[in-house]
Design a protein around this motif. Structure first.
Motif, PDB file in Angstrom:
ATOM      1  N   GLU A  63       4.401  -0.998 -10.173  1.00  0.00           N
ATOM      2  CA  GLU A  63       3.918  -0.638  -8.839  1.00  0.00           C
ATOM      3  C   GLU A  63       4.928   0.234  -8.092  1.00  0.00           C
ATOM      4  N   VAL A  64       4.400   1.199  -7.357  1.00  0.00           N
ATOM      5  CA  VAL A  64       5.191   2.014  -6.443  1.00  0.00           C
ATOM      6  C   VAL A  64       4.800   1.613  -5.028  1.00  0.00           C
ATOM      7  N   VAL A  65       5.778   1.214  -4.230  1.00  0.00           N
ATOM      8  CA  VAL A  65       5.538   0.840  -2.837  1.00  0.00           C
ATOM      9  C   VAL A  65       6.230   1.849  -1.942  1.00  0.00           C
ATOM     10  N   TYR A  66       5.463   2.472  -1.068  1.00  0.00           N
ATOM     11  CA  TYR A  66       5.987   3.442  -0.098  1.00  0.00           C
ATOM     12  C   TYR A  66       5.819   2.872   1.298  1.00  0.00           C
ATOM     13  N   VAL A  67       6.863   2.989   2.128  1.00  0.00           N
ATOM     14  CA  VAL A  67       6.785   2.598   3.533  1.00  0.00           C
ATOM     15  C   VAL A  67       7.316   3.756   4.373  1.00  0.00           C
ATOM     16  N   GLY A  68       6.507   4.229   5.292  1.00  0.00           N
ATOM     17  CA  GLY A  68       6.911   5.316   6.173  1.00  0.00           C
ATOM     18  C   GLY A  68       6.179   5.219   7.491  1.00  0.00           C
ATOM     19  N   ALA A  69       6.089   6.333   8.191  1.00  0.00           N
ATOM     20  CA  ALA A  69       5.384   6.404   9.468  1.00  0.00           C
ATOM     21  C   ALA A  69       4.928   7.833   9.682  1.00  0.00           C
ATOM     22  N   GLU A  70       3.811   7.984  10.346  1.00  0.00           N
ATOM     23  CA  GLU A  70       3.271   9.333  10.518  1.00  0.00           C
ATOM     24  C   GLU A  70       4.101  10.192  11.460  1.00  0.00           C
ATOM     25  N   TYR A  71       4.856   9.585  12.385  1.00  0.00           N
ATOM     26  CA  TYR A  71       5.675  10.378  13.296  1.00  0.00           C
ATOM     27  C   TYR A  71       6.913  10.965  12.617  1.00  0.00           C
ATOM     28  N   CYS A  72       7.298  10.435  11.464  1.00  0.00           N
ATOM     29  CA  CYS A  72       8.592  10.683  10.828  1.00  0.00           C
ATOM     30  C   CYS A  72       8.595  11.986  10.021  1.00  0.00           C
ATOM     31  N   LEU A  88      -7.061  10.462   1.200  1.00  0.00           N
ATOM     32  CA  LEU A  88      -5.816  10.879   1.845  1.00  0.00           C
ATOM     33  C   LEU A  88      -6.121  11.428   3.238  1.00  0.00           C
ATOM     34  N   GLY A  89      -5.217  11.157   4.169  1.00  0.00           N
ATOM     35  CA  GLY A  89      -5.364  11.689   5.514  1.00  0.00           C
ATOM     36  C   GLY A  89      -4.548  12.959   5.692  1.00  0.00           C
ATOM     37  N   LEU A  90      -4.827  13.666   6.760  1.00  0.00           N
ATOM     38  CA  LEU A  90      -4.109  14.892   7.099  1.00  0.00           C
ATOM     39  C   LEU A  90      -3.438  14.677   8.448  1.00  0.00           C
ATOM     40  N   THR A  91      -2.147  14.953   8.547  1.00  0.00           N
ATOM     41  CA  THR A  91      -1.451  14.708   9.804  1.00  0.00           C
ATOM     42  C   THR A  91      -0.212  15.579   9.905  1.00  0.00           C
ATOM     43  N   HIS A  92       0.518  15.443  11.002  1.00  0.00           N
ATOM     44  CA  HIS A  92       1.803  16.097  11.240  1.00  0.00           C
ATOM     45  C   HIS A  92       2.790  15.047  11.725  1.00  0.00           C
ATOM     46  N   SER A  93       4.068  15.342  11.574  1.00  0.00           N
ATOM     47  CA  SER A  93       5.062  14.471  12.190  1.00  0.00           C
ATOM     48  C   SER A  93       5.023  14.685  13.701  1.00  0.00           C
ATOM     49  N   SER A  94       5.768  13.878  14.426  1.00  0.00           N
ATOM     50  CA  SER A  94       5.788  13.940  15.880  1.00  0.00           C
ATOM     51  C   SER A  94       6.210  15.313  16.386  1.00  0.00           C
ATOM     52  N   SER A  95       5.658  15.704  17.513  1.00  0.00           N
ATOM     53  CA  SER A  95       6.039  16.964  18.132  1.00  0.00           C
ATOM     54  C   SER A  95       7.340  16.846  18.917  1.00  0.00           C
ATOM     55  N   SER A 125      -4.528   4.281 -14.755  1.00  0.00           N
ATOM     56  CA  SER A 125      -4.414   3.385 -15.908  1.00  0.00           C
ATOM     57  C   SER A 125      -2.972   2.991 -16.164  1.00  0.00           C
ATOM     58  N   TYR A 126      -2.027   3.640 -15.455  1.00  0.00           N
ATOM     59  CA  TYR A 126      -0.609   3.457 -15.769  1.00  0.00           C
ATOM     60  C   TYR A 126       0.207   2.839 -14.639  1.00  0.00           C
ATOM     61  N   LEU A 127      -0.202   3.084 -13.386  1.00  0.00           N
ATOM     62  CA  LEU A 127       0.592   2.687 -12.237  1.00  0.00           C
ATOM     63  C   LEU A 127      -0.284   2.106 -11.143  1.00  0.00           C
ATOM     64  N   ALA A 128       0.333   1.297 -10.284  1.00  0.00           N
ATOM     65  CA  ALA A 128      -0.292   0.865  -9.035  1.00  0.00           C
ATOM     66  C   ALA A 128       0.508   1.469  -7.885  1.00  0.00           C
ATOM     67  N   PHE A 129      -0.161   1.700  -6.763  1.00  0.00           N
ATOM     68  CA  PHE A 129       0.508   2.313  -5.618  1.00  0.00           C
ATOM     69  C   PHE A 129       0.048   1.658  -4.331  1.00  0.00           C
ATOM     70  N   SER A 130       1.006   1.380  -3.449  1.00  0.00           N
ATOM     71  CA  SER A 130       0.710   0.870  -2.115  1.00  0.00           C
ATOM     72  C   SER A 130       1.424   1.741  -1.096  1.00  0.00           C
ATOM     73  N   GLY A 131       0.663   2.382  -0.209  1.00  0.00           N
ATOM     74  CA  GLY A 131       1.236   3.241   0.817  1.00  0.00           C
ATOM     75  C   GLY A 131       1.074   2.624   2.191  1.00  0.00           C
ATOM     76  N   VAL A 132       2.173   2.435   2.899  1.00  0.00           N
ATOM     77  CA  VAL A 132       2.161   1.782   4.209  1.00  0.00           C
ATOM     78  C   VAL A 132       2.675   2.766   5.256  1.00  0.00           C
ATOM     79  N   GLU A 133       1.856   3.073   6.245  1.00  0.00           N
ATOM     80  CA  GLU A 133       2.260   3.926   7.369  1.00  0.00           C
ATOM     81  C   GLU A 133       2.356   3.031   8.602  1.00  0.00           C
ATOM     82  N   THR A 134       3.579   2.688   9.007  1.00  0.00           N
ATOM     83  CA  THR A 134       3.776   1.670  10.037  1.00  0.00           C
ATOM     84  C   THR A 134       3.377   2.123  11.435  1.00  0.00           C
ATOM     85  N   TYR A 135       3.476   3.429  11.714  1.00  0.00           N
ATOM     86  CA  TYR A 135       3.136   3.952  13.036  1.00  0.00           C
ATOM     87  C   TYR A 135       2.411   5.281  12.905  1.00  0.00           C
TER      88      TYR A 135
END
Length: 313
Positions: A122-131, A154-161, A181-191
């Protein structure tokens, strides 16, 4: 630019390191100020303690404040044609880019229990949309992971202005899914990139699970990352074998671009953006191939995947 490629790469690394350190310092100072304010308010009226409960991850607990009236819109659905362009970067181009121009490679985790989901690494990603650093890192993550599976929604966004490298064009993993078939992925956008009510911080979005929070606490800190990067986002744990903390290249490369303009140059191997994004994607591909036992062979035996052989870990 100095004219000396080695000096230019060194200067780029120093710029990223300085920007990252400044970002972390600013978040910590804001966290300290927020904590002091909370203490004062608690002394006057305990009812206001709820205002801090949205800080739900270590990495994002000190999300910088934003009061800009021109903040970019919240994420929207990414157009199918754009997703196809980014997830379908030519294998021949990736082979040509090779190691590219990458400032920071994934670090290694030694002795950790395998991180799996559904029997797959598994690949776990943690980030935020403002970053802005998260904005930069999502591009190569999407390119690399798309060689092993398929993203949906997938969403479309920009980092903070109002942050450094404002309005960095990117995607969002909020609400997205991934099949492979090979990997699992979890994407977390905290803000989000939208100011919270009252103008303090950003609006909360995804909450990490207890297990994901434990990964942050354990691996987004020394000895797995440099002490200056403790608690930095983006954070990614690749199967408990590799770790990413911060951006792998300078987000400033994407300044002033739209998502369409960035995507359009990913198949141009000599372009600086392609050198950074595709080069990082190749480093991630090499790491992911280690997780999957070099499967699929059609990906893991290419020049792109082997360009970083012996350079990781």
């Amino acid at each position: 630019m100095s004219g000396n490629p080695r000096d230019d790469r060194r200067l780029a690394r120093e710029r990223i390191a300085a920007a990252r350190a400044a970002e972390l310092h600013r978040r910590r100072m804001i966290a300290v100020a927020a904590a002091a304010t909370a203490v004062v308010v608690l002394a006057v009226a305990a009812l206001v303690t709820v205002r801090l409960t949205h800080h739900n991850t270590t990495a994002a607990a000190a999300a910088p404040s934003s009061t800009s009236a021109s903040a970019p819109a919240a994420s929207t659905a990414a157009p199918a044609a754009l997703v196809a362009q980014v997830t379908g970067v030519s294998p021949q181009v990736l082979n040509q880019v090779g190691t590219g121009q990458v400032s920071t490679l994934p670090g290694t985790i030694k002795g950790g229990a395998a991180l799996t989901s559904g029997g797959k690494p598994e690949v776990v990603y943690v980030g935020a949309e403002y970053c802005p650093y998260c904005a930069a890192e999502r591009w190569p993550m999407i390119v690399a992971l798309s060689r092993f599976g398929t993203f949906h929604n997938l969403g479309l966004t920009h980092s903070s202005s109002s942050d450094v490298d404002p309005n960095t064009p990117t995607f969002s993993f909020h609400g997205a899914t991934y099949t492979s078939s090979y990997l699992a992925f979890s994407g977390v956008e905290t803000y989000t990139n939208q100011p919270a009510a009252g103008g303090s911080g950003y609006t909360a979005l995804d909450t990490p699970t207890a297990a994901e929070q434990q990964l942050l606490t354990t691996y987004d800190a020394p000895p797995y990352v440099a002490s200056a990067s403790t608690g930095a986002i983006p954070f990614a744990d690749l199967g408990n074998q590799f770790v990413i903390s911060g951006a792998s290249y300078d987000p400033g490369l994407l300044a002033g671009k739209t998502q369409q303009q960035v995507a359009a140059v990913l198949d141009t191997p000599g372009n600086p953006i392609a050198q950074a994004v595709d080069g990082t994607a190749n480093a991630l591909t090499a790491a992911l191939c280690k997780l999957t036992g070099n499967q699929p062979a059609a990906v893991c035996t290419t020049a792109a995947a082997t360009a970083y052989q012996g350079k990781l870990g």
